[in-house]
Write a protein that holds these residues in place. Structure first.
Motif, PDB file in Angstrom:
ATOM      1  N   VAL A  35     -33.147  35.074  30.902  1.00  0.00           N
ATOM      2  CA  VAL A  35     -32.417  35.510  29.724  1.00  0.00           C
ATOM      3  C   VAL A  35     -31.877  36.929  29.915  1.00  0.00           C
ATOM      4  CG1 VAL A  35     -32.621  36.059  27.263  1.00  0.00           C
ATOM      5  CG2 VAL A  35     -33.640  33.969  28.164  1.00  0.00           C
ATOM      6  N   SER A  47     -30.377  38.196  19.688  1.00  0.00           N
ATOM      7  CA  SER A  47     -30.546  37.130  18.693  1.00  0.00           C
ATOM      8  C   SER A  47     -29.380  36.141  18.748  1.00  0.00           C
ATOM      9  CB  SER A  47     -30.678  37.716  17.287  1.00  0.00           C
ATOM     10  OG  SER A  47     -29.518  38.459  16.951  1.00  0.00           O
ATOM     11  N   SER A  50     -29.884  34.020  21.847  1.00  0.00           N
ATOM     12  CA  SER A  50     -30.990  33.103  21.593  1.00  0.00           C
ATOM     13  C   SER A  50     -30.536  31.902  20.771  1.00  0.00           C
ATOM     14  CB  SER A  50     -32.110  33.842  20.872  1.00  0.00           C
ATOM     15  OG  SER A  50     -33.167  32.977  20.582  1.00  0.00           O
TER      16      SER A  50
END
Length: 112
Positions: A35, A47, A50
């Motif tokens: 990531v 965020s 994600s």
């Protein structure tokens, strides 16, 4: 009642229909990536990334593996890379067609 194939295809393309998801898939063509590498390459809020990764994971197009605190994503198959390559080829043809039209229009304007 089963979903017609054309509806399933439309849903698949809707799932792909976000620039961040496309960019993630392009990056994963080179192999699995943590990531943190995806965040560096895409430069968006964690965020937001994600959220987009969750959509790709739910669709089954990517898988995630956790090792300690590191989560690594990878494509589930080579067909995604082929699809992205086909999209690139189609866009190249479309762009070339537009350039020809633009050149023709410019030529017509110059000839006035």
């Amino acid at each position: 009642m089963p979903v017609p194939l054309y509806e399933a295809k439309a849903e698949f393309f809707r799932m792909l229909g976000h620039p961040v998801r496309i960019r993630v898939l392009e990056l994963l063509q080179d192999g699995p990536a943590p990531v943190r590498d995806l965040l560096t390459a895409i430069e968006i809020e964690p965020s937001s990334l994600s959220q987009q990764l969750a959509i790709l994971r739910r669709s089954g197009i990517v898988t995630a593996t956790r090792t300690g605190s590191t989560v690594v994503y990878e494509l589930t198959g080579g067909d995604v890379a082929e699809l992205l390559g086909a999209a690139r080829r189609v866009l190249s043809v479309l762009a070339a067609g537009r350039q020809d039209l633009l050149d023709e229009l410019r030529g017509a304007e110059a000839g006035r």
